[in-house]
Design a protein around this motif. Sequence first.
Motif, short mmCIF file in Angstrom:
data_model
loop_
_atom_site.label_atom_id
_atom_site.label_comp_id
_atom_site.label_asym_id
_atom_site.label_seq_id
_atom_site.Cartn_x
_atom_site.Cartn_y
_atom_site.Cartn_z
N ASN A 34 0.85 -1.20 0.00
CA ASN A 34 0.00 0.00 0.00
C ASN A 34 0.89 1.26 0.00
N LEU A 36 2.75 5.01 -0.09
CA LEU A 36 2.69 6.16 0.81
C LEU A 36 2.61 7.47 0.02
N VAL A 90 4.42 8.06 -8.20
CA VAL A 90 4.50 8.49 -6.81
C VAL A 90 3.40 9.53 -6.57
N GLU A 152 -9.19 11.97 4.64
CA GLU A 152 -7.91 12.04 3.94
C GLU A 152 -8.06 12.80 2.62
N LEU A 166 -9.02 8.68 -7.67
CA LEU A 166 -8.85 7.40 -6.97
C LEU A 166 -9.46 7.43 -5.57
N ALA A 200 -6.45 0.26 -8.87
CA ALA A 200 -5.66 1.40 -9.35
C ALA A 200 -4.99 2.06 -8.14
N SER A 201 -5.69 2.06 -7.02
CA SER A 201 -5.12 2.56 -5.76
C SER A 201 -5.06 1.38 -4.80
N MET A 204 -7.28 0.79 -1.73
CA MET A 204 -8.73 0.60 -1.81
C MET A 204 -9.17 -0.84 -1.67
#
Length: 314
Positions: A34, A36, A90, A152, A166, A200-201, A204
């Motif tokens: 996951n 950062l 990134v 977030e 995303l 994609a993320s 998730m």
Amino acid sequence: MGIPTETVYGLAANALDGNACARIFEAKGRPVDNPLIVHISELSQWDTLVREIPENARRLAETYWPGPLTIILPKAECIPDAVSPGLDTVSVRFPAHPVAKAVISAAGVPLAAPSANLSGRPSPTTAGHVWHDLKGRIEAVLDGGECGVGVESTVVSLACNPPRLLRPGGITLEQLEAVLGPVFVDPAVTHPLAEGAKAASPGMKYKHYAPRVPVKIVEGSGEAYIRFVNGRACEGAAALCYDGDASELRVPFVCYGQEDDPERQARELFDALRRLDELDAKIVYARCPPPEGVGLAVYNRLIRAAGFEVIHID
Ligand code: AMP
Ligand code: MG
């Protein structure tokens, strides 16, 4: 170290040091695939982290940075594998919180900083939440009071065309489209990931934001909701409701803002999810805003907290 930002509290480490980043995963119990988000306090730092900054990314940053927006682009060589495991991109954010900015500037390096909670728990919006989850696992948290946005950051990828949302957050889809034109909303924003599908993320695909007590979303009018929940008082039901519902409920409840105020709901949601566990209920029935504006961010977190379980009444 835990630090306040305007979205949620972050657990920060030198983003250019793979070992420091590995400690973040360890402290949070975060799945290692996951990625950062890297936090900067000057625009010039961004140039060093990504391969190039396209025109639309520049315009987006000029409009919404510093603020609750994360932009994904192809990564530069200096990004350690721990930050973006297995990805060629990134994610970068320039936070607006004065303490976050001061800490990044004092560190003199960009800081990787995921939410400072134990993985899977609701994200922390106070220093107390951070300490509750991570005491003994981290050295310190800087107390900057309650977070203003409360969910977030919005995450948008500009590593693809059209741009892809995303994760919804304080910067809305409409605000993104005002600068970028059409933005594709990743299906995982509102729906469970299909079996075997690639996220994609990566974040998730994991269970998220969940209190210990099971939560189900109830869709219907306010009156129908109150009748529904009150009718289940003897089954150990509790309510996660709007402020206006409280006076009519005959079950334990936690409120998270007025029905017509999604900004307030966003600010209060994670604290409310944490407080649900104190009610000693068997099940929580939740009200949830329509997936529009900042409401999309609230919907996205709540539907995950509920494991995508929705009951339609009326
Ligand atoms: P957190 O740091 O806990 O707010 O979570 C960061 C979120 O951003 C996770 O859902 C990640 O999957 C997502 N993310 C971060 N970097 C990338 C990236 N390079 N590509 C796709 N998603 C990312
Ligand atoms: Mg998180």
